[in-house]
Design a protein around this motif. Structure first.
Motif, short mmCIF file in Angstrom:
data_model
loop_
_atom_site.label_atom_id
_atom_site.label_comp_id
_atom_site.label_asym_id
_atom_site.label_seq_id
_atom_site.Cartn_x
_atom_site.Cartn_y
_atom_site.Cartn_z
N ASP A 22 0.80 -1.23 0.00
CA ASP A 22 0.00 0.00 0.00
C ASP A 22 0.84 1.28 0.00
O ASP A 22 0.29 2.38 -0.05
CB ASP A 22 -0.92 0.02 1.23
CG ASP A 22 -1.94 -1.10 1.20
OD1 ASP A 22 -2.40 -1.46 0.10
OD2 ASP A 22 -2.28 -1.62 2.28
N GLU A 24 2.85 4.39 -1.10
CA GLU A 24 2.76 5.21 -2.30
C GLU A 24 4.06 5.38 -3.07
O GLU A 24 4.03 5.69 -4.26
CB GLU A 24 2.17 6.58 -1.96
CG GLU A 24 3.04 7.44 -1.07
CD GLU A 24 2.35 8.70 -0.61
OE1 GLU A 24 1.22 8.99 -1.08
OE2 GLU A 24 2.93 9.42 0.23
N ASN A 25 5.19 5.18 -2.44
CA ASN A 25 6.48 5.30 -3.12
C ASN A 25 7.24 3.99 -3.14
O ASN A 25 8.46 3.98 -3.30
CB ASN A 25 7.34 6.39 -2.44
CG ASN A 25 6.71 7.75 -2.55
OD1 ASN A 25 6.29 8.16 -3.61
ND2 ASN A 25 6.61 8.45 -1.43
N LYS A 29 4.34 -0.78 -5.94
CA LYS A 29 3.57 0.14 -6.78
C LYS A 29 4.29 0.37 -8.11
O LYS A 29 3.67 0.32 -9.17
CB LYS A 29 3.35 1.47 -6.06
CG LYS A 29 2.58 2.48 -6.91
CD LYS A 29 2.32 3.76 -6.17
CE LYS A 29 1.53 4.74 -7.03
NZ LYS A 29 1.14 5.94 -6.27
N LYS A 30 5.59 0.62 -8.05
CA LYS A 30 6.35 0.88 -9.27
C LYS A 30 6.31 -0.31 -10.22
O LYS A 30 6.09 -0.16 -11.43
CB LYS A 30 7.80 1.23 -8.93
CG LYS A 30 7.96 2.56 -8.24
CD LYS A 30 9.38 2.77 -7.78
CE LYS A 30 9.47 4.01 -6.90
NZ LYS A 30 10.75 4.12 -6.22
N SER A 32 4.10 -2.72 -10.27
CA SER A 32 2.73 -2.93 -10.73
C SER A 32 2.39 -2.00 -11.90
O SER A 32 1.77 -2.41 -12.87
CB SER A 32 1.74 -2.71 -9.59
OG SER A 32 1.95 -3.67 -8.58
N ARG A 33 2.81 -0.77 -11.79
CA ARG A 33 2.58 0.18 -12.90
C ARG A 33 3.34 -0.24 -14.16
O ARG A 33 2.82 -0.14 -15.26
CB ARG A 33 2.96 1.59 -12.48
CG ARG A 33 1.95 2.18 -11.53
CD ARG A 33 2.14 3.64 -11.36
NE ARG A 33 0.96 4.18 -10.69
CZ ARG A 33 0.79 5.44 -10.42
NH1 ARG A 33 1.71 6.32 -10.77
NH2 ARG A 33 -0.29 5.86 -9.81
N PHE A 69 -2.74 -2.50 -6.57
CA PHE A 69 -1.32 -2.34 -6.23
C PHE A 69 -0.73 -1.10 -6.90
O PHE A 69 0.06 -0.38 -6.29
CB PHE A 69 -0.52 -3.57 -6.65
CG PHE A 69 -0.76 -4.79 -5.80
CD1 PHE A 69 -0.92 -4.70 -4.43
CD2 PHE A 69 -0.83 -6.04 -6.38
CE1 PHE A 69 -1.14 -5.83 -3.64
CE2 PHE A 69 -1.04 -7.18 -5.61
CZ PHE A 69 -1.19 -7.07 -4.24
N ALA A 70 -1.09 -0.84 -8.14
CA ALA A 70 -0.56 0.30 -8.88
C ALA A 70 -1.08 1.63 -8.34
O ALA A 70 -0.49 2.68 -8.59
CB ALA A 70 -0.89 0.16 -10.36
N GLY A 71 -2.18 1.59 -7.61
CA GLY A 71 -2.76 2.81 -7.05
C GLY A 71 -2.44 3.02 -5.59
O GLY A 71 -3.08 3.83 -4.92
N ALA A 72 -1.45 2.33 -5.05
CA ALA A 72 -1.09 2.44 -3.64
C ALA A 72 -0.94 3.90 -3.24
O ALA A 72 -0.33 4.69 -3.98
CB ALA A 72 0.20 1.68 -3.37
N SER A 73 -1.48 4.27 -2.08
CA SER A 73 -1.48 5.69 -1.74
C SER A 73 -1.20 6.00 -0.27
O SER A 73 -1.45 7.11 0.19
CB SER A 73 -2.83 6.30 -2.13
OG SER A 73 -3.88 5.67 -1.41
#
Length: 147
Positions: A22, A24-25, A29-30, A32-33, A69-73
């Motif tokens: 979760d 954001e950095n 996340k990276k 997944s994007r 996962f790509a939208g983790a914030s």
């Protein structure tokens, strides 16, 4: 890595927020994007493959999970943007007590933090940080699986 960077990555309880799905950095996340980009347009091929491999019938579900996962914030437990689902007293307490980690508090180990196995793990993490220092703890745990 500088101590101030580590403090932003490691939660007061000792978990590594930066390796959380979760965060954001975070790397999850990276990656997944990146995977989203690499799989753009794959839906057509997944439908074809599903005829011979039933696993591809779940491709839309996979995409939905990848989108999460790509939208983790979450900014991590040391930030103002905490979205951790774990019911953890330390998320707010460390700010009130003006400490970075639970082991630095005069009341450690308090009775408000976790029960059972989670409490044991919390104390193991904080005792280890106290024993070897936060920098070495970060290096040590970064080589271990997060989940």
């Amino acid at each position: 890595m500088a101590l101030c960077e580590i403090v932003n990555k490691i939660a007061a309880c000792g978990l590594d927020c930066s390796r959380c799905a979760d965060y954001e950095n975070g790397e999850i996340k990276k990656l997944s994007r990146r995977l989203q980009g690499l799989l753009k347009g794959y839906e057509r091929l997944a439908l074809i493959k599903a005829k011979t491999n039933p696993a591809f019938e779940g491709f839309k579900d996979f995409q939905e999970l990848l989108n999460i996962f790509a939208g983790a914030s979450c900014g991590g437990c040391s930030s103002q943007n905490v979205k951790c689902p774990i019911d953890c007293h330390a998320k707010t307490c460390h700010k009130e007590k003006k400490v970075d980690f639970c082991f630095q508090c005069d009341e450690y180990p308090c009775e408000r933090q976790f029960e059972g196995k989670m409490r044991e793990r919390w104390m193991e993490r904080n005792n280890r940080m106290r024993e070897i220092g936060v920098e070495r703890y970060y290096e040590e745990q970064s080589k271990m699986p997060r989940y």
